[in-house]
Motif scaffolding. Structure first.
Motif, PDB file in Angstrom:
ATOM      1  N   ILE A   1      28.801 109.626  88.143  1.00  0.00           N
ATOM      2  CA  ILE A   1      28.219 108.629  89.044  1.00  0.00           C
ATOM      3  C   ILE A   1      29.159 108.270  90.198  1.00  0.00           C
ATOM      4  O   ILE A   1      28.831 107.412  91.027  1.00  0.00           O
ATOM      5  CB  ILE A   1      27.818 107.350  88.279  1.00  0.00           C
ATOM      6  N   GLY A   2      30.329 108.910  90.247  1.00  0.00           N
ATOM      7  CA  GLY A   2      31.231 108.711  91.367  1.00  0.00           C
ATOM      8  C   GLY A   2      32.149 107.510  91.258  1.00  0.00           C
ATOM      9  O   GLY A   2      32.706 107.058  92.269  1.00  0.00           O
ATOM     10  N   THR A   3      32.344 106.988  90.058  1.00  0.00           N
ATOM     11  CA  THR A   3      33.289 105.886  89.869  1.00  0.00           C
ATOM     12  C   THR A   3      34.709 106.440  89.819  1.00  0.00           C
ATOM     13  O   THR A   3      34.975 107.357  89.031  1.00  0.00           O
ATOM     14  CB  THR A   3      32.997 105.131  88.557  1.00  0.00           C
ATOM     15  N   PRO A   4      35.630 105.935  90.618  1.00  0.00           N
ATOM     16  CA  PRO A   4      37.011 106.422  90.558  1.00  0.00           C
ATOM     17  C   PRO A   4      37.580 106.238  89.143  1.00  0.00           C
ATOM     18  O   PRO A   4      37.428 105.166  88.542  1.00  0.00           O
ATOM     19  CB  PRO A   4      37.751 105.531  91.559  1.00  0.00           C
ATOM     20  N   CYS A   5      38.203 107.269  88.623  1.00  0.00           N
ATOM     21  CA  CYS A   5      38.717 107.193  87.256  1.00  0.00           C
ATOM     22  C   CYS A   5      39.928 108.104  87.103  1.00  0.00           C
ATOM     23  O   CYS A   5      40.056 109.118  87.794  1.00  0.00           O
ATOM     24  CB  CYS A   5      37.638 107.568  86.246  1.00  0.00           C
ATOM     25  N   VAL A   6      40.804 107.714  86.213  1.00  0.00           N
ATOM     26  CA  VAL A   6      42.018 108.484  85.934  1.00  0.00           C
ATOM     27  C   VAL A   6      42.188 108.581  84.426  1.00  0.00           C
ATOM     28  O   VAL A   6      42.051 107.580  83.716  1.00  0.00           O
ATOM     29  CB  VAL A   6      43.267 107.811  86.539  1.00  0.00           C
ATOM     30  N   TRP A   7      42.476 109.785  83.945  1.00  0.00           N
ATOM     31  CA  TRP A   7      42.809 109.984  82.523  1.00  0.00           C
ATOM     32  C   TRP A   7      44.320 110.206  82.461  1.00  0.00           C
ATOM     33  O   TRP A   7      44.824 111.227  82.919  1.00  0.00           O
ATOM     34  CB  TRP A   7      42.048 111.188  81.962  1.00  0.00           C
ATOM     35  N   LEU A   8      45.050 109.224  81.921  1.00  0.00           N
ATOM     36  CA  LEU A   8      46.501 109.332  81.841  1.00  0.00           C
ATOM     37  C   LEU A   8      46.893 110.120  80.596  1.00  0.00           C
ATOM     38  O   LEU A   8      46.531 109.753  79.472  1.00  0.00           O
ATOM     39  CB  LEU A   8      47.144 107.945  81.812  1.00  0.00           C
ATOM     40  N   GLN A   9      47.618 111.198  80.803  1.00  0.00           N
ATOM     41  CA  GLN A   9      48.020 112.067  79.701  1.00  0.00           C
ATOM     42  C   GLN A   9      49.136 111.419  78.881  1.00  0.00           C
ATOM     43  O   GLN A   9      49.979 110.694  79.417  1.00  0.00           O
ATOM     44  CB  GLN A   9      48.499 113.414  80.239  1.00  0.00           C
ATOM     45  N   PRO A  10      49.167 111.680  77.575  1.00  0.00           N
ATOM     46  CA  PRO A  10      50.191 111.064  76.722  1.00  0.00           C
ATOM     47  C   PRO A  10      51.615 111.364  77.160  1.00  0.00           C
ATOM     48  O   PRO A  10      52.486 110.502  77.067  1.00  0.00           O
ATOM     49  CB  PRO A  10      49.898 111.677  75.342  1.00  0.00           C
ATOM     50  N   ASP A  11      51.875 112.592  77.664  1.00  0.00           N
ATOM     51  CA  ASP A  11      53.245 112.924  78.044  1.00  0.00           C
ATOM     52  C   ASP A  11      53.712 112.071  79.217  1.00  0.00           C
ATOM     53  O   ASP A  11      54.880 111.676  79.287  1.00  0.00           O
ATOM     54  CB  ASP A  11      53.384 114.419  78.363  1.00  0.00           C
ATOM     55  N   ALA A  12      52.798 111.761  80.147  1.00  0.00           N
ATOM     56  CA  ALA A  12      53.172 110.908  81.270  1.00  0.00           C
ATOM     57  C   ALA A  12      53.530 109.509  80.794  1.00  0.00           C
ATOM     58  O   ALA A  12      54.503 108.899  81.257  1.00  0.00           O
ATOM     59  CB  ALA A  12      52.035 110.837  82.281  1.00  0.00           C
TER      60      ALA A  12
END
Length: 469
Positions: free
Chosen positions: A70-81
């Protein structure tokens, strides 16, 4: 005509973890519940809590995929980061400083996900910027990139597997507590920067009981719990979508368990269990759900093992002998699951669990896998006398503290026989204080059927006969 080869088994029943599931297949078979609605609500902080195997990652990933759709800005933060952020804290750091490190570290990772290094290099003294300054950069970017309706957008940040490598020691507890405080602070001050985080229930419980400040995040917690009835519907939707059966999620929701078995599960398994004794010719879902620990992944594991056995004999339908042939392996794997999951909290957990095997006297009497509190206390007292148990967080070891621990990890469930003859069973997450070390609420205990073959592998039928519906 399907074949139960490894690829098909995964396509039908799903991957072990949502991270390794194909996006389109996950969207096809995903079963939405009230927890999903809570997770995706318009609130700045959502903390999804539950045991391993209940589907936290699946809910987070499906919400993330929906945001992208739907175009909502989103970020998946990786565990290593995030582990890199955590490594910036030291045991000597003040708690407030740890919170500050988490806030700045998370926001830096978010900026890195949205902007290239050249753009970030133009921001003066970025390394010296405060968390508030970094948050303002994100908010300004959101202001300058409104949605299609012209309204300002929000940013959803997904955090999963942050408890990877969890050791249950005071240092780990403090770090997770600092993280939760950090996202609460950020979400409260900048509500358009929204956090969705998954956390194991044992991790949350230790943090919640060790840090008084966590009462401020309690309203943001979503407990992901399943009843067996819904777990059967989860599996039904996976099977129905694979075989292109014309049953919507709403239609599956209106079926009773028998209809689900005869209309949908029949594509992969015989509807009736052809065992002996009390289980002879009973609906197969009764057997399957009796061995499931209120975790969808358990049912996936059981189907997968039985399907592989059916494949070895050239069949595309799971039969009762296939199930009988995998009960012991399934049970051993579930026992190993909780050893791996909770040995950080009680390093000698394997010795404790194996010592719960019925002795000769218990096998001759009614005390086998069901106990009153006094009976279980006496059994554990004998086990303590022969072993040296220590909780990682320094908690005192006693028969009652070990009962509470066994209840918390779902090795035992609380049980009470009601006046109408039915058995009321409760898991820890449904009523955590039933295992209280001081107060007795009148419930007894039973070792969950999922572990019994690992403790007593000699006779499948004896154990089946002991199962109560």
């Amino acid at each position: 005509m399907h074949r139960f080869d490894d690829e098909t088994i995964q396509e039908i029943f799903g991957a072990d973890d949502a991270e390794n599931e194909k996006d389109e297949r996950l969207k096809e078979y995903f079963y939405k519940n009230m927890s999903y609605d809570s997770l995706t609500s318009n609130l700045p902080v959502r903390i999804l809590v539950g045991h391993k195997g209940v589907g936290k990652s699946a809910l987070l990933k499906r919400a993330f995929l929906e945001d992208r759709e739907i175009g909502t800005p989103c970020v998946w933060l990786q565990p290593d980061a995030l582990l890199n952020v955590q490594s910036d804290t030291r045991p000597s750091d003040q708690f407030v400083h740890r919170i500050s490190v988490w806030k700045k570290g998370i926001l830096t990772e978010i900026l890195g996900a949205f902007f290239d290094k050249a753009t970030l290099a133009q921001v003066s003294e970025l390394d010296m910027a405060s968390a508030d300054s970094l948050a303002e950069i994100i908010v300004k970017w959101l202001d300058h990139s409104p949605g299609k309706d012209g309204k300002p957008r929000s940013l959803n940040i997904y955090i999963d597997d942050i408890d990877r490598g969890w050791k249950a020691n005071p240092e780990d507890i403090t770090n997770i507590s600092a993280l939760l405080n950090a996202i609460r602070d950020l979400g409260g001050k900048h509500p358009r920067i929204r956090f969705r985080i998954g956390l194991r229930s044992d991790v949350y419980f230790l943090v919640r009981t060790s840090d008084e400040s966590t009462d401020k995040i309690e309203s943001n917690v979503i407990w992901l719990r399943w009843v067996n009835d819904d777990i059967l519907r989860v599996m039904a939707k996976r099977i129905a979508t694979f075989f292109k059966l014309q049953y919507s999620e709403a239609a599956i929701g209106k079926m009773d368990q028998g209809q689900i078995t005869t209309n949908i599960l029949k594509e992969v398994i015989e509807p009736r269990f052809s065992g002996k004794g009390k289980w002879e010719n009973r609906p197969v879902h009764k057997i399957l759900l009796s061995l499931t620990r209120a975790r969808p992944r358990d049912l996936v594991k059981l189907f997968r093992l039985a399907a592989k056995r059916a494949y070895r004999r050239g069949s595309n339908i799971i039969t009762s002998p296939d199930l009988n042939g995998v009960f012991e392996e399934y049970s051993q794997e579930r026992l190993q699951d909780i050893v791996n999951e909770f040995k950080s909290e009680l390093p000698q957990i394997e010795r404790l669990l194996l010592a719960m095997k019925p002795n000769k006297n218990e096998r001759r009497t009614a005390v086998n896998y069901a106990f009153t509190t006094d009976q279980l206390s006496r059994k554990i007292t004998r086990i303590i006398q022969q072993n040296n148990f220590t909780f990682t967080n320094g908690k005192a070891v006693s028969s009652r503290s070990l009962i509470q621990f066994l209840y918390k990890i779902d090795f035992v469930t609380a049980r009470k026989e009601l006046l109408d003859g039915n058995i009321d069973r409760k898991y820890f997450e449904q009523s955590r204080f039933l295992g209280h070390e001081i107060v007795d609420f009148g419930y007894g205990w039973e070792i969950h059927p999922a572990y019994r073959w690992a403790l007593q592998p000699e006779n499948v039928q004896t154990l089946l006969d002991a199962l109560e519906i």
